[in-house]
Motif scaffolding. Structure first.
Motif, PDB file in Angstrom:
ATOM      1  N   GLU A 237       1.118  -1.044   0.123  1.00  0.00           N
ATOM      2  CA  GLU A 237      -0.145  -0.232   0.009  1.00  0.00           C
ATOM      3  C   GLU A 237       1.255   1.343  -0.380  1.00  0.00           C
ATOM      4  O   GLU A 237       1.961   1.656   0.532  1.00  0.00           O
ATOM      5  CB  GLU A 237      -0.660   0.118   1.300  1.00  0.00           C
ATOM      6  N   LYS A 238       0.586   2.466  -0.528  1.00  0.00           N
ATOM      7  CA  LYS A 238       0.971   3.673  -0.885  1.00  0.00           C
ATOM      8  C   LYS A 238       0.531   4.878  -0.186  1.00  0.00           C
ATOM      9  O   LYS A 238      -0.673   4.747  -0.252  1.00  0.00           O
ATOM     10  CB  LYS A 238       1.556   4.112  -2.131  1.00  0.00           C
ATOM     11  N   LYS A 239       0.561   5.406   0.442  1.00  0.00           N
ATOM     12  CA  LYS A 239       0.269   6.415   1.345  1.00  0.00           C
ATOM     13  C   LYS A 239       1.166   8.154   0.817  1.00  0.00           C
ATOM     14  O   LYS A 239       2.656   8.053   1.067  1.00  0.00           O
ATOM     15  CB  LYS A 239      -0.248   6.179   2.602  1.00  0.00           C
ATOM     16  N   GLN A 240       0.470   8.738   0.697  1.00  0.00           N
ATOM     17  CA  GLN A 240       1.208  10.322   0.107  1.00  0.00           C
ATOM     18  C   GLN A 240       0.855  11.597   0.900  1.00  0.00           C
ATOM     19  O   GLN A 240       0.200  11.314   1.584  1.00  0.00           O
ATOM     20  CB  GLN A 240       0.962  10.686  -1.033  1.00  0.00           C
ATOM     21  N   TYR A 241       1.537  11.975   1.317  1.00  0.00           N
ATOM     22  CA  TYR A 241       1.308  13.609   1.680  1.00  0.00           C
ATOM     23  C   TYR A 241       2.319  14.733   1.269  1.00  0.00           C
ATOM     24  O   TYR A 241       3.808  14.649   0.686  1.00  0.00           O
ATOM     25  CB  TYR A 241       1.727  13.555   3.433  1.00  0.00           C
ATOM     26  N   ILE A 242       1.245  15.529   1.270  1.00  0.00           N
ATOM     27  CA  ILE A 242       2.366  17.053   1.382  1.00  0.00           C
ATOM     28  C   ILE A 242       2.836  17.636   2.192  1.00  0.00           C
ATOM     29  O   ILE A 242       1.773  17.661   2.860  1.00  0.00           O
ATOM     30  CB  ILE A 242       1.379  17.549  -0.205  1.00  0.00           C
ATOM     31  N   GLY A 243       3.850  18.149   1.818  1.00  0.00           N
ATOM     32  CA  GLY A 243       4.503  19.118   2.907  1.00  0.00           C
ATOM     33  C   GLY A 243       4.528  20.549   3.074  1.00  0.00           C
ATOM     34  O   GLY A 243       5.555  20.786   1.620  1.00  0.00           O
ATOM     35  N   VAL A 244       4.516  21.748   4.163  1.00  0.00           N
ATOM     36  CA  VAL A 244       4.651  22.662   3.746  1.00  0.00           C
ATOM     37  C   VAL A 244       5.759  23.186   4.644  1.00  0.00           C
ATOM     38  O   VAL A 244       5.830  23.028   6.128  1.00  0.00           O
ATOM     39  CB  VAL A 244       3.368  23.309   4.358  1.00  0.00           C
ATOM     40  N   PRO A 245       7.404  23.723   4.455  1.00  0.00           N
ATOM     41  CA  PRO A 245       8.219  24.113   4.697  1.00  0.00           C
ATOM     42  C   PRO A 245       7.615  25.127   5.908  1.00  0.00           C
ATOM     43  O   PRO A 245       7.054  26.024   5.482  1.00  0.00           O
ATOM     44  CB  PRO A 245       9.125  24.586   4.234  1.00  0.00           C
TER      45      PRO A 245
END
Length: 288
Positions: A237-245
């Motif tokens: 399974e693949k999970k993704q997150y978008i990150g804001v510095p």
């Protein structure tokens, strides 16, 4: 006069998952005005029942006093209501005995905003007696009126709109494994990071494109000129997150949560004077 905001978290199988909104409370004299904001309700018709959870002593059973209902098909639902601080909905119970706010979804989902230091298992699992105004409610408050199953292996499913990615914080820090390592080691998740730009959001599934208009994300991007895409692969399974510095600070944390970025992951390669000044990324789980 007292005003405060607490955050609303989804609970699944007794575990707190992700922030899905907030509760705004305004107390003046003997009147409590409250507004509950729930985001990500989905496109399907949905109803919620809101209760004030009360417990006079740690040994007392948990009771939910219904205060409002809301519904609709919009992505965000807002319920506004008021009640007496000393006598919540004519129950004879004071707000001083409140442990938090519970939101029960019509299709089994459960979320809550905890006002006490320790939530307790009943609070986390949504086990509470619904107060109906009958005298027997107080005498039989120990009964679970939320239809929680006796068999711990049978859990009430969360609504699809509340399926937030949950990854163990300790596991997130595991390094990428080499293919020559043993099969037991390969069970650890594979975590990768990619620096991306604002335009790269269009590479994501269309349901994620709304993030390109997220004010918190845009502000962080123009301050640091990049975002990150975090990918966690485990058991196929693949999970993704978008990150804001950004820098970890309490005011920044509140803003991040309001805009859908509830988790912070510090950049371990940098030396920091304190945790509150750590540089890292505010993470938003993506629904793939």
């Amino acid at each position: 006069m007292r005003r405060f905001i607490t955050y609303l978290f989804a609970y699944e199988n007794g575990a707190k998952t992700q922030n899905i909104g907030f509760v705004k409370t305004d107390i003046r004299n003997d009147v409590c005005r409250m507004s509950v904001h729930v985001r990500g309700a989905g496109d399907q018709p949905q109803k919620i029942k809101i209760c004030i959870l009360t417990q006079r002593t740690p040994e007392s059973p948990l009771m939910g006093i219904p205060v409002a209902e809301a519904g609709g098909t919009q992505q965000n639902m807002i319920a506004e209501f008021s009640f007496s601080v000393s006598n919540i909905m004519d129950s004879g119970i004071s707000l001083e005995d409140a442990r938090g706010v519970a939101v029960a979804f019509s299709n089994g989902g459960y979320a809550a905003s905890c006002w006490s230091d320790e939530a307790g298992e009943d609070f986390c699992r949504g086990r509470y007696t619904i107060y109906t105004g009958k005298p027997e409610d107080m005498a039989e408050a120990a009964k679970d009126m939320t239809a929680a199953p006796e068999d711990p292996s049978v859990e009430t499913p969360m609504h699809s709109s509340m399926e937030y990615a949950e990854v163990c914080r300790e596991c997130e820090k595991e390094p990428v494994r080499d293919e020559t390592e043993s099969a037991s080691e390969l069970k650890a998740p594979k975590v990768t990071y990619e620096k991306i730009g604002l335009v790269d959001i269009r590479r994501l599934p269309k349901r994620c494109w709304y993030l390109s208009n997220n004010s918190f994300l845009i502000h962080g991007y123009f301050n640091y000129q990049h975002l990150i895409l975090k990918t966690v692969e485990e058991n196929g399974e693949k999970k993704q997150y978008i990150g804001v510095p950004g820098i970890y600070e309490v005011p920044e944390k509140m803003m991040a949560m309001l805009f859908g970025f509830p988790e912070f992951e510090s950049e371990e390669t940098r030396e920091q004077e304190s945790e509150e000044q750590a540089f890292g990324y505010w993470l938003c789980p993506l629904r793939m």
